[in-house]
Design an enzyme around this catalytic site. Structure first.
Site, PDB file in Angstrom:
ATOM      1  N   SER A 123      -6.346  34.466  21.463  1.00 56.06           N
ATOM      2  CA  SER A 123      -6.628  33.131  21.992  1.00 56.06           C
ATOM      3  C   SER A 123      -7.484  32.321  21.019  1.00 56.06           C
ATOM      4  O   SER A 123      -8.423  32.855  20.416  1.00 56.06           O
ATOM      5  CB  SER A 123      -7.383  33.259  23.313  1.00 56.06           C
ATOM      6  OG  SER A 123      -6.671  34.111  24.166  1.00 56.06           O
TER       7      SER A 123
ATOM      8  N   ASP B 247       2.485  29.692  23.150  1.00 56.16           N
ATOM      9  CA  ASP B 247       1.551  30.703  23.684  1.00 56.16           C
ATOM     10  C   ASP B 247       2.218  31.977  24.186  1.00 56.16           C
ATOM     11  O   ASP B 247       1.652  33.051  24.032  1.00 56.16           O
ATOM     12  CB  ASP B 247       0.740  30.074  24.828  1.00 56.16           C
ATOM     13  CG  ASP B 247      -0.468  30.909  25.232  1.00 56.16           C
ATOM     14  OD1 ASP B 247      -1.160  31.424  24.337  1.00 56.16           O
ATOM     15  OD2 ASP B 247      -0.712  31.053  26.445  1.00 56.16           O
TER      16      ASP B 247
ATOM     17  N   CYS C  55      -6.890  31.037  18.120  1.00 56.29           N
ATOM     18  CA  CYS C  55      -6.792  31.365  16.688  1.00 56.29           C
ATOM     19  C   CYS C  55      -5.696  30.547  16.012  1.00 56.29           C
ATOM     20  O   CYS C  55      -5.192  30.930  14.961  1.00 56.29           O
ATOM     21  CB  CYS C  55      -6.509  32.849  16.494  1.00 56.29           C
ATOM     22  SG  CYS C  55      -7.930  33.890  16.819  1.00 56.29           S
TER      23      CYS C  55
ATOM     24  N   ARG D  95      -9.855  21.745  27.163  1.00 59.37           N
ATOM     25  CA  ARG D  95      -8.404  21.916  27.030  1.00 59.37           C
ATOM     26  C   ARG D  95      -7.628  20.632  27.283  1.00 59.37           C
ATOM     27  O   ARG D  95      -8.100  19.744  27.985  1.00 59.37           O
ATOM     28  CB  ARG D  95      -7.930  22.958  28.068  1.00 59.37           C
ATOM     29  CG  ARG D  95      -8.510  24.352  27.863  1.00 59.37           C
ATOM     30  CD  ARG D  95      -7.777  25.084  26.789  1.00 59.37           C
ATOM     31  NE  ARG D  95      -8.316  26.394  26.501  1.00 59.37           N
ATOM     32  CZ  ARG D  95      -7.568  27.432  26.097  1.00 59.37           C
ATOM     33  NH1 ARG D  95      -6.274  27.307  25.950  1.00 59.37           N
ATOM     34  NH2 ARG D  95      -8.133  28.582  25.803  1.00 59.37           N
TER      35      ARG D  95
ATOM     36  N   LYS E 284      -1.067  33.368  32.325  1.00 53.75           N
ATOM     37  CA  LYS E 284      -1.480  34.693  31.855  1.00 53.75           C
ATOM     38  C   LYS E 284      -1.175  35.781  32.887  1.00 53.75           C
ATOM     39  O   LYS E 284      -0.759  36.882  32.546  1.00 53.75           O
ATOM     40  CB  LYS E 284      -2.981  34.700  31.536  1.00 53.75           C
ATOM     41  CG  LYS E 284      -3.398  33.662  30.522  1.00 53.75           C
ATOM     42  CD  LYS E 284      -2.714  33.865  29.211  1.00 53.75           C
ATOM     43  CE  LYS E 284      -3.201  32.865  28.181  1.00 53.75           C
ATOM     44  NZ  LYS E 284      -2.524  33.038  26.890  1.00 53.75           N
TER      45      LYS E 284
ATOM     46  N   HIS F 161       2.218  37.591  23.859  1.00 54.56           N
ATOM     47  CA  HIS F 161       1.308  36.457  23.638  1.00 54.56           C
ATOM     48  C   HIS F 161       1.648  35.848  22.270  1.00 54.56           C
ATOM     49  O   HIS F 161       0.910  36.042  21.307  1.00 54.56           O
ATOM     50  CB  HIS F 161      -0.131  36.996  23.672  1.00 54.56           C
ATOM     51  CG  HIS F 161      -1.186  35.943  23.737  1.00 54.56           C
ATOM     52  ND1 HIS F 161      -2.470  36.155  23.276  1.00 54.56           N
ATOM     53  CD2 HIS F 161      -1.179  34.687  24.229  1.00 54.56           C
ATOM     54  CE1 HIS F 161      -3.201  35.075  23.475  1.00 54.56           C
ATOM     55  NE2 HIS F 161      -2.440  34.168  24.051  1.00 54.56           N
TER      56      HIS F 161
HETATM   57  C1  OXD Z   1      -5.654  31.844  26.146  1.00 51.18           C
HETATM   58  C2  OXD Z   1      -4.888  30.628  26.493  1.00 51.18           C
HETATM   59  O1  OXD Z   1      -6.805  31.969  26.580  1.00 51.18           O
HETATM   60  O2  OXD Z   1      -3.760  30.508  25.999  1.00 51.18           O
HETATM   61  O3  OXD Z   1      -5.108  32.692  25.438  1.00 51.18           O
HETATM   62  O4  OXD Z   1      -5.377  29.788  27.262  1.00 51.18           O
HETATM   63 MN    MN Z   2      -3.084  32.259  24.955  1.00 52.02          MN
END
Ligand code: OXD
Ligand code: MN
Length: 591
Positions: A260, A287, A262, A376, A218, A238
């Protein structure tokens, strides 16, 4: 001392700039030793085994989950911390009201104090990395310094680390994004994620969580890269990138932005429903997407990452069979629960029971979910059964359509198409979505999240919208832009659309629109399919539900437009007039 293969040059000698920076960080942080990552599989195994020996990583059931390990984070360190994330530009207005801002001098002083001696007794890992295929002109390099072996392992999966990246940095004249990370003492009061986009540098302290600590992701690939992309004429977004092949064998790529947690990973790995034989889906990325206008007038995209850092809960053969299969081997799990057989367990995994929760306590439903809602998996992209080799192509893939979406139980229809690029920028800018567990804070609150970049745009959103408009103006063949909403609910809270594999029906309409093959009706907000324009063969959906999903409610939309106008006004003179004109157009058409 690791050396670069072929040259037999010790790694610290490959780039003088990197070596000097490492020395200056070491002087400040005072580590016990410095370790330069070469990126080899043997190195990965060694670092992993060391963590297991120290009890920081737990080997999972190797018979059923070979190569899988569990990491339990500090219970206060389980998500991105947007309130502690800062964009430190010289001028506050360049960060914009969409970001927390701190003066760079103040931020650096604060961080210097926290970094002083913070690696005493620890190892300083130097991780040279490349975001994107090593031979791609669109890729960019960075070096992360961290005192966390867990972060190093994750970076090794998520990015292309080691010798190749270091050599590219040296060949490019020694320029690279500098990312300094220390877990510090993990005290949330001393946790900060600072970005200095004007200097292409990142400083992070006090957290070991993915988005705060894997600085290639990020921090670099979105916040710093979006800033850099603006000055260089490209886009860092993103977005997932997915290839869709129809039964005639035609493959087209689309990129899609969702906030994020979704469903980007699920969409990127979608399995076509049985009623759509002959369709195939290929994942380029799940992502992040970097896009450049190509010489042919199209938009070309690469995935800067080489792995997935995905949300585990909810993953099962029905929601994402590819992911479910992919994470049964060689996967790092973070904050999941355990079964009595030492297998990872998460809410939505139907074929076993939890015995130990994510904190390590015997599972008791009174304590809440067994796996943390933001637990995760970290896994190499090449393990994905539908991994697209095109993800390694240095030229990237051409993008036929851009899709924006949010989690909205009301208002937004299943799908609509923007009138043109400028209107599409408005559509992307107006994304709003319910918050999720990916960031600390309240879950389920609708907030504005333009282009799903609210937590990640490294500069003022007003300038960002202007940049989007400029990029489109340069494209001879811009992708068409769409908005989707898989999350619309009825009055009782039931989902109107089945989602998952059936989303391909919507993607088929999108691709057919791009090819000039599908019908649609023009509405005030853009082009919508009528129910008969969608391929609903074999789908059990009521006429009322599909009717509702393809209807625009003018009054509610007028309220939405007014609300969005207020939001855009927050950016004052930086909001492009052309964007306001697009909004006026929608308001007029709704009358
Ligand atoms: C987010 C991720 O938080 O991809 O968007 O981890
Ligand atoms: Mn993300």
């Amino acid at each position: 001392m690791a050396t670069a293969p072929h040259t037999l040059v010790p790694l610290p000698d490959v780039s003088k700039n990197v070596a000097e920076w490492v020395a200056s960080v070491a002087a400040l942080t005072q580590p016990e030793r410095i370790y330069w990552c070469d990126g080899s599989p043997a190195e990965f195994k060694r670092l992993r085994d060391e963590l297991v020996a120290k009890g920081e990583l737990r080997e999972l059931n190797q018979k059923t989950f070979p190569g899988c390990y569990l990491y339990r984070s500090d219970p206060t360190d389980v998500a991105r911390v947007e309130h502690l994330t800062f964009i430190c530009t010289q001028r506050k207005e360049d960060a914009g009201p969409n970001n927390n801002w701190m003066d760079p001098v103040e931020a650096k002083a604060k961080m210097r104090a926290l970094y002083a001696g913070c690696m005493k007794g620890r190892t300083l890992y130097v991780i040279p990395y490349c975001m994107g295929p090593l031979d791609s002109p669109y890729a960019r390099c960075g070096v992360e310094i961290t005192d966390s072996a867990y972060v190093t392992l994750n970076m090794a999966i998520m990015t292309r680390i080691g010798v190749g990246a270091l050599q590219r940095i040296a060949q490019e004249g020694g320029d690279f994004v500098r990312g300094l990370h220390s877990t510090g003492d993990l005290n949330p009061a001393r946790r900060f994620i600072m970005h200095f986009p004007e200097e292409l540098s990142i400083q992070s302290v006090g957290s070991g969580y993915g988005g705060n600590a894997l600085l290639g992701k990020k921090c670099h690939a979105l916040r710093i890269a979006s800033y850099q992309a603006r000055s260089e004429g490209w886009l860092a977004e993103h977005m997932l990138i997915v290839g869709l092949q129809n039964p005639r064998g035609e493959r087209r790529y689309v990129a899609a932005a969702f906030p994020s947690a979704c469903g980007k990973t699920n969409l990127a790995m979608l399995i076509p429903p049985d009623t759509m034989p002959g369709w195939k889906v290929f994942t380029v990325g799940d992502d992040i997407c970097w896009m450049q206008p190509g010489a042919d007038g199209q938009l070309w995209a690469i995935n800067p990452e080489s792995g997935y850092f995905g949300v585990v809960p909810g993953t099962n053969p029905k929601t994402n069979k590819n992911a479910y299969d992919m994470i049964r081997r060689d996967t790092l799990f973070t904050n999941v629960a355990l079964t009595a057989d030492n297998e990872p367990w998460w809410e939505g995994r139907k074929d076993a029971e939890p015995a130990i929760d994510w904190i390590g306590r015997p599972y008791d439903p009174k304590n809440g979910p067994a796996a943390h809602p933001n637990s995760r998996f970290t896994v190499a992209a090449t393990q994905n059964p539908c991994y697209d080799q095109a993800a390694e192509d240095p030229r990237g893939v051409p993008i036929a359509a851009l899709i924006f979406g949010g989690r909205r139980r009301e208002l937004a229809p299943l799908v609509y198409e923007a009138r043109d690029w400028a209107h599409g920028v408005l559509v992307g800018a107006s994304v709003a979505s319910e918050t999720t567990a990916a960031a600390t804070g309240e879950v389920g609150i609708v907030r504005r999240d333009p282009m799903a970049m609210k937590p990640f745009a490294g500069y003022n959103y007003g300038d960002y919208f202007a940049h989007w408009l400029n990029v489109g103006a340069k494209l001879k063949h811009p992708p068409k832009i769409f908005h989707v909403n898989w999350f619309r609910q009825d009055a009782k809270g039931g989902f109107l659309w089945p989602g998952f594999g059936d989303n391909l029906r919507v993607l088929e309409w999108i691709l057919d629109r791009c090819a000039g093959r599908a019908q649609a009706q023009e509405t005030a907000i853009g082009w919508l399919p009528r129910p008969q324009d969608l391929d609903l063969k074999g789908l059990d959906i009521s006429p009322e539900a599909i009717g509702e999903l393809t209807t625009v409610h003018s009054e509610a939309w007028s309220r939405e437009v007014a609300d969005f106008r207020k939001y855009l006004q927050e950016f004052g003179a930086r909001t492009p007039a052309a964007l306001m004109a697009e909004l006026d157009g929608v308001a007029q058409r709704l009358k």
